[in-house]
Write a protein that holds these residues in place. Structure first.
Motif, PDB file in Angstrom:
ATOM      1  N   ALA A  87       6.681   2.147  12.004  1.00 26.64           N
ATOM      2  CA  ALA A  87       5.283   1.733  12.077  1.00 26.64           C
ATOM      3  C   ALA A  87       4.574   2.381  13.258  1.00 26.64           C
ATOM      4  N   SER A  88       5.244   2.421  14.390  1.00 25.75           N
ATOM      5  CA  SER A  88       4.629   3.015  15.584  1.00 25.75           C
ATOM      6  C   SER A  88       4.423   4.513  15.416  1.00 25.75           C
ATOM      7  N   ASN A  89       5.402   5.188  14.806  1.00 28.29           N
ATOM      8  CA  ASN A  89       5.311   6.631  14.628  1.00 28.29           C
ATOM      9  C   ASN A  89       4.170   6.997  13.682  1.00 28.29           C
ATOM     10  N   ALA A  90       4.094   6.292  12.551  1.00 31.47           N
ATOM     11  CA  ALA A  90       2.999   6.544  11.607  1.00 31.47           C
ATOM     12  C   ALA A  90       1.664   6.169  12.222  1.00 31.47           C
ATOM     13  N   GLY A  91       1.665   5.075  12.978  1.00 30.61           N
ATOM     14  CA  GLY A  91       0.435   4.662  13.645  1.00 30.61           C
ATOM     15  C   GLY A  91      -0.026   5.671  14.665  1.00 30.61           C
ATOM     16  N   GLY A  92       0.940   6.285  15.368  1.00 31.61           N
ATOM     17  CA  GLY A  92       0.567   7.312  16.323  1.00 31.61           C
ATOM     18  C   GLY A  92      -0.136   8.478  15.662  1.00 31.61           C
ATOM     19  N   PHE A  93       0.296   8.819  14.439  1.00 31.25           N
ATOM     20  CA  PHE A  93      -0.371   9.917  13.725  1.00 31.25           C
ATOM     21  C   PHE A  93      -1.794   9.535  13.350  1.00 31.25           C
ATOM     22  N   PHE A  94      -1.974   8.303  12.841  1.00 27.49           N
ATOM     23  CA  PHE A  94      -3.320   7.884  12.438  1.00 27.49           C
ATOM     24  C   PHE A  94      -4.236   7.715  13.646  1.00 27.49           C
TER      25      PHE A  94
ATOM     26  N   GLY B 266       6.865   2.771   8.324  1.00 26.39           N
ATOM     27  CA  GLY B 266       5.837   3.795   8.390  1.00 26.39           C
ATOM     28  C   GLY B 266       4.663   3.499   7.469  1.00 26.39           C
ATOM     29  N   ILE B 267       4.952   3.007   6.264  1.00 26.00           N
ATOM     30  CA  ILE B 267       3.880   2.654   5.320  1.00 26.00           C
ATOM     31  C   ILE B 267       3.031   1.524   5.883  1.00 26.00           C
ATOM     32  N   VAL B 268       3.716   0.495   6.412  1.00 26.54           N
ATOM     33  CA  VAL B 268       2.985  -0.635   6.996  1.00 26.54           C
ATOM     34  C   VAL B 268       2.155  -0.178   8.191  1.00 26.54           C
ATOM     35  N   GLY B 269       2.761   0.660   9.042  1.00 27.96           N
ATOM     36  CA  GLY B 269       2.034   1.142  10.208  1.00 27.96           C
ATOM     37  C   GLY B 269       0.845   2.006   9.836  1.00 27.96           C
ATOM     38  N   ALA B 270       1.016   2.876   8.845  1.00 32.78           N
ATOM     39  CA  ALA B 270      -0.088   3.729   8.415  1.00 32.78           C
ATOM     40  C   ALA B 270      -1.256   2.891   7.902  1.00 32.78           C
ATOM     41  N   LEU B 271      -0.946   1.885   7.090  1.00 39.61           N
ATOM     42  CA  LEU B 271      -1.997   1.004   6.573  1.00 39.61           C
ATOM     43  C   LEU B 271      -2.653   0.217   7.709  1.00 39.61           C
TER      44      LEU B 271
END
Length: 249
Positions: A34-41, A205-210
């Motif tokens: 979640a943190s990694n995907a969130g960092g991208f967004f 990652g999906i949860v973090g991206a959303l």
């Protein structure tokens, strides 16, 4: 003592088992994803891909893009510093805080992630660089923490290594089919653990991206809350010193 508090204390206890290592690793893998995907967004950068940053340094030095080179160096430096700081905390807490040796770095990670939630106030380039360094620092801390806890058997942000290990086990299984009389055989338990960690990382990652797409940096707050909820109950437990396990450094 309520069951959630008791479960949290078991998961971060100094007395380890393969079961508690696995559950804790799955929990942290989800947060890492979640943190990694969130960092991208939030920042346009993945924050646990040190291989990619190393490649960026080489590529951009050749073409003369010093800003990207500096960004990659900052990310690697922050990740390394986070891993070093986590190791320092584990060893310091082992000798000063007894059974809280693993709870302390998790609590610090939660606090840092809560601070990252307010990274949106940094709209300038230096501010965004600081936010990137903060998240890379947290990723380095987390990977080092679970590595220390599990005795280097599990890492939660090193997806390349996990996928490589999956391929190795699949290769062993294929060889077993072709040469059933040979001693080579896959490690089914290890394969299940790897697939569980990879799957949890992707779901996280999906949860973090959303979450980051909808609420931005503030989605770090529930992630920080999960880490703090895992770590803080241990600080209410009875203290006491302990004898360090051989091999822990």
């Amino acid at each position: 003592m309520s069951r959630p508090f008791a479960a949290a204390r078991v998961l971060v206890s100094h007395r380890r088992s393969q079961g508690s290592d696995f559950v804790l690793a799955v929990f942290l893998a989800g947060i890492a994803g979640a943190s990694n995907a969130g960092g991208f967004f939030a920042l346009g950068q993945y924050t646990s891909h040190m291989t990619g940053y190393l490649s960026q340094i080489a590529d951009n030095l050749v073409i003369g893009n010093l800003l990207v080179t500096a960004t990659a160096l900052l990310a690697i430096g922050a990740f390394t510093t986070g891993a070093a700081f986590s190791t320092f905390l584990v060893n310091w807490a082992r000798h000063r805080m007894g059974r809280r040796q693993f709870a302390l770095p998790l609590a610090v990670q939660g606090a840092c992630l809560a601070c990252f939630a307010f990274g949106g106030i940094f709209t300038t380039l230096p501010g965004r660089m600081f936010a990137l360094a903060c998240l890379c620092f947290i990723m380095g801390m987390q990977n080092a923490t679970i590595t220390k806890i599990s005795g280097a058997r599990i890492r939660t942000t090193h997806a390349t290594g996990m996928i490589t290990d999956v391929g190795i086990e699949c290769g062993r299984a294929l060889y077993r089919l072709v040469q059933p009389r040979r001693a080579v055989r896959p490690d089914g338990a290890k394969l299940r653990i790897l697939l569980s960690l990879i799957g949890t990382y992707v779901v996280g990652g999906i949860v973090g991206a959303l979450g980051y797409a909808v609420v931005g940096f503030y989605f770090s707050l529930p992630l920080a809350g999960l880490l703090l909820a895992l770590a803080l109950p241990t600080f209410g437990a009875a203290g006491g010193r302990m004898v360090p396990r051989p091999g822990h450094r």
